[in-house]
Scaffold this motif. Structure first.
Motif, PDB file in Angstrom:
ATOM      1  N   ALA A   1       0.829  -1.211   0.000  1.00  0.00           N
ATOM      2  CA  ALA A   1       0.000   0.000   0.000  1.00  0.00           C
ATOM      3  C   ALA A   1       0.862   1.259   0.000  1.00  0.00           C
ATOM      4  O   ALA A   1       0.557   2.242  -0.686  1.00  0.00           O
ATOM      5  CB  ALA A   1      -0.935  -0.009   1.211  1.00  0.00           C
ATOM      6  N   ARG A   2       1.947   1.221   0.741  1.00  0.00           N
ATOM      7  CA  ARG A   2       2.809   2.397   0.798  1.00  0.00           C
ATOM      8  C   ARG A   2       3.460   2.643  -0.569  1.00  0.00           C
ATOM      9  O   ARG A   2       3.455   3.765  -1.083  1.00  0.00           O
ATOM     10  CB  ARG A   2       3.883   2.196   1.872  1.00  0.00           C
ATOM     11  N   ASN A   3       4.005   1.581  -1.169  1.00  0.00           N
ATOM     12  CA  ASN A   3       4.620   1.729  -2.494  1.00  0.00           C
ATOM     13  C   ASN A   3       3.596   2.234  -3.507  1.00  0.00           C
ATOM     14  O   ASN A   3       3.875   3.135  -4.303  1.00  0.00           O
ATOM     15  CB  ASN A   3       5.174   0.382  -2.977  1.00  0.00           C
ATOM     16  N   THR A   4       2.413   1.632  -3.478  1.00  0.00           N
ATOM     17  CA  THR A   4       1.390   1.980  -4.460  1.00  0.00           C
ATOM     18  C   THR A   4       0.920   3.416  -4.249  1.00  0.00           C
ATOM     19  O   THR A   4       0.729   4.173  -5.208  1.00  0.00           O
ATOM     20  CB  THR A   4       0.210   1.010  -4.352  1.00  0.00           C
ATOM     21  N   ARG A   5       0.770   3.805  -2.996  1.00  0.00           N
ATOM     22  CA  ARG A   5       0.344   5.173  -2.735  1.00  0.00           C
ATOM     23  C   ARG A   5       1.380   6.180  -3.243  1.00  0.00           C
ATOM     24  O   ARG A   5       1.036   7.237  -3.774  1.00  0.00           O
ATOM     25  CB  ARG A   5       0.099   5.379  -1.230  1.00  0.00           C
ATOM     26  N   ARG A   6       2.649   5.828  -3.096  1.00  0.00           N
ATOM     27  CA  ARG A   6       3.702   6.712  -3.625  1.00  0.00           C
ATOM     28  C   ARG A   6       3.552   6.872  -5.138  1.00  0.00           C
ATOM     29  O   ARG A   6       3.669   7.976  -5.674  1.00  0.00           O
ATOM     30  CB  ARG A   6       5.091   6.157  -3.286  1.00  0.00           C
ATOM     31  N   ALA A   7       3.282   5.737  -5.826  1.00  0.00           N
ATOM     32  CA  ALA A   7       3.101   5.810  -7.289  1.00  0.00           C
ATOM     33  C   ALA A   7       1.893   6.677  -7.628  1.00  0.00           C
ATOM     34  O   ALA A   7       1.940   7.524  -8.525  1.00  0.00           O
ATOM     35  CB  ALA A   7       2.934   4.406  -7.863  1.00  0.00           C
ATOM     36  N   ALA A   8       0.795   6.489  -6.896  1.00  0.00           N
ATOM     37  CA  ALA A   8      -0.433   7.242  -7.174  1.00  0.00           C
ATOM     38  C   ALA A   8      -0.222   8.733  -6.935  1.00  0.00           C
ATOM     39  O   ALA A   8      -0.626   9.574  -7.742  1.00  0.00           O
ATOM     40  CB  ALA A   8      -1.576   6.719  -6.301  1.00  0.00           C
ATOM     41  N   GLU A   9       0.431   9.065  -5.822  1.00  0.00           N
ATOM     42  CA  GLU A   9       0.625  10.479  -5.486  1.00  0.00           C
ATOM     43  C   GLU A   9       1.517  11.184  -6.516  1.00  0.00           C
ATOM     44  O   GLU A   9       1.331  12.356  -6.798  1.00  0.00           O
ATOM     45  CB  GLU A   9       1.242  10.609  -4.085  1.00  0.00           C
ATOM     46  N   VAL A  10       2.468  10.451  -7.057  1.00  0.00           N
ATOM     47  CA  VAL A  10       3.397  11.090  -7.993  1.00  0.00           C
ATOM     48  C   VAL A  10       2.810  11.200  -9.402  1.00  0.00           C
ATOM     49  O   VAL A  10       2.955  12.212 -10.065  1.00  0.00           O
ATOM     50  CB  VAL A  10       4.740  10.323  -8.033  1.00  0.00           C
ATOM     51  N   TRP A  11       2.115  10.155  -9.858  1.00  0.00           N
ATOM     52  CA  TRP A  11       1.796  10.069 -11.281  1.00  0.00           C
ATOM     53  C   TRP A  11       0.323  10.208 -11.652  1.00  0.00           C
ATOM     54  O   TRP A  11      -0.007  10.297 -12.824  1.00  0.00           O
ATOM     55  CB  TRP A  11       2.315   8.744 -11.855  1.00  0.00           C
ATOM     56  N   MET A  12      -0.589  10.172 -10.697  1.00  0.00           N
ATOM     57  CA  MET A  12      -1.997  10.081 -11.092  1.00  0.00           C
ATOM     58  C   MET A  12      -2.777  11.382 -11.027  1.00  0.00           C
ATOM     59  O   MET A  12      -3.939  11.432 -11.430  1.00  0.00           O
ATOM     60  CB  MET A  12      -2.699   9.006 -10.257  1.00  0.00           C
ATOM     61  N   ASP A  13      -2.142  12.431 -10.536  1.00  0.00           N
ATOM     62  CA  ASP A  13      -2.850  13.710 -10.401  1.00  0.00           C
ATOM     63  C   ASP A  13      -4.238  13.490  -9.806  1.00  0.00           C
ATOM     64  O   ASP A  13      -4.378  12.798  -8.824  1.00  0.00           O
ATOM     65  CB  ASP A  13      -2.940  14.418 -11.764  1.00  0.00           C
ATOM     66  N   ASP A  14      -5.249  14.049 -10.476  1.00  0.00           N
ATOM     67  CA  ASP A  14      -6.608  14.000  -9.935  1.00  0.00           C
ATOM     68  C   ASP A  14      -7.191  12.578  -9.930  1.00  0.00           C
ATOM     69  O   ASP A  14      -8.096  12.276  -9.171  1.00  0.00           O
ATOM     70  CB  ASP A  14      -7.480  14.942 -10.777  1.00  0.00           C
ATOM     71  N   TYR A  15      -6.655  11.723 -10.809  1.00  0.00           N
ATOM     72  CA  TYR A  15      -7.193  10.357 -10.898  1.00  0.00           C
ATOM     73  C   TYR A  15      -6.935   9.531  -9.641  1.00  0.00           C
ATOM     74  O   TYR A  15      -7.523   8.470  -9.463  1.00  0.00           O
ATOM     75  CB  TYR A  15      -6.613   9.625 -12.115  1.00  0.00           C
TER      76      TYR A  15
END
Ligand SMILES: [Mn+2]
Length: 348
Positions: A197-211
């Motif tokens: 979850a931590r790794n995935t959240r890092r990816a989401a926060e960096v690359w997904m913007d509003d998505y």
């Protein structure tokens, strides 16, 4: 030891970490040590098929912004039988950001029937097996070095690639077998769910913007997972004064014992004291001493500003033995993770 056996094979060089680093930092370490222009990452539990390398190399040689994977065939975990996988799949994900295979559209399948050697464009790679041009990997910024163990990094490197102008593809003429396991044969410090979850959240926060809101609504628990700088440690006086050593402590961002400045004269200052090297020898602990502008108080940032080197000496600040003797200097080596530092600007 397995490593010693492998090292006997021609061209094989074994690099062993001093501590458990996980897939992302380990692969980056291997990449930094590599001298060839193209990198191929394979999990340890793979067996490459005949002529697997050439079709991928061709794609990368033609265009270095292509990140390419073979078709991943299945090696049975029980019998080691080799089973061909479908070529009508590509990588994808749901809003929970877990990788999954998805079927090609019937249109794409029809095109592939005419020419089964055609490459398959994919938004995501499975992560265990791929090839990338080394200079392009460097240009992209490699992996997120603060991710741990395994998981989520394939999503992150995929987002990173196509959002930075590259593309991802599966090369059907290249086939590599992979043992798919039912469970991890190792433990995850902090629990596999939390690490993922931590790794995935890092990816989401960096690359997904509003998505990212779709991710948080699919995985509400992710909102409470600590994903930021709190994992890092900061240079800290630990309350020591003159002649005292310095060490690391969890970054708190409120100055105090963690407030340092690097001056134009190359001093690293905490209040009126300077980070000082008592003797120009490897293994020497750094101490706090009154600033005298002496040579052993001058520091320069080098190797992409990641190393902190004693000026004119090939000695760099190293935190490996921090718990015992505080920070020391050792022979500079950019591949050593305990010599890597980043300077975080003060908020005030
Ligand atoms: Mn694997």
């Amino acid at each position: 030891m397995d490593g010693a056996e492998l090292a006997k094979i021609q061209k094989v060089r074994i690099i062993r970490n001093d501590q458990r680093e996980g897939l992302m930092r380990s692969r980056v370490r291997g990449s930094d040590a590599a001298t060839a222009p193209v990198l191929t990452f394979l999990d340890s539990h793979c067996e490459s098929n005949q002529h697997w390398l050439e079709p991928m190399l061709e794609r990368v040689a033609e265009d270095k912004t292509r990140v390419v994977c073979p078709i991943i065939d299945v090696i049975s975990m029980d019998t080691f039988q080799y089973i061909g996988a479908s070529a009508d799949l590509r990588g994808g994900f749901d809003w929970n950001l877990v990788f999954r295979w998805e079927y090609l559209s019937s249109d794409e399948k029809r095109k592939r029937q005419k020419d089964p050697t055609q490459i398959i464009k994919t938004p995501m790679i499975a992560g265990g097996l791929f090839m990338i041009d080394k200079s392009y990997f460097d240009e992209l910024g490699k992996y997120d070095m603060a991710m741990d163990i395994w998981g989520g990094e394939n999503l992150e490197i995929s987002f990173r690639t196509w959002q930075c102008g590259g593309s991802l593809e599966i090369v059907p003429c290249s086939r590599v077998g992979h043992v798919f396991r039912k469970q991890h044969p190792y433990t995850f410090p902090g629990g596999s769910g939390n690490v993922f979850a931590r790794n995935t959240r890092r990816a989401a926060e960096v690359w997904m913007d509003d998505y990212k809101k779709y991710y948080y609504s699919a995985v509400p628990l992710a909102k409470s997972v600590n994903f930021g700088k709190q994992g890092y440690k900061c240079l800290d006086t630990l309350g020591h004064r003159v002649e005292g050593t310095v060490g690391l402590y969890t970054c708190h961002g409120t100055g105090g014992n963690q407030e340092w400045s690097m001056t134009k004269d190359k001093l690293i200052k905490h209040s009126e004291l300077c980070l000082t090297l008592p003797e120009p020898r490897p293994g020497t602990s750094l101490v706090l001493a009154p600033c005298q502008n002496s040579d052993l108080q001058k520091w320069v940032r080098t190797e992409g500003e990641r190393l902190v080197m004693a000026e004119g000496l090939n000695l760099c600040v190293d935190s490996l033995q921090e718990k015992g003797v505080g920070l020391v200097v050792e022979g500079c080596d950019k591949a050593v993770l305990t010599q890597r530092w980043s300077f975080i600007a003060n908020k005030s």
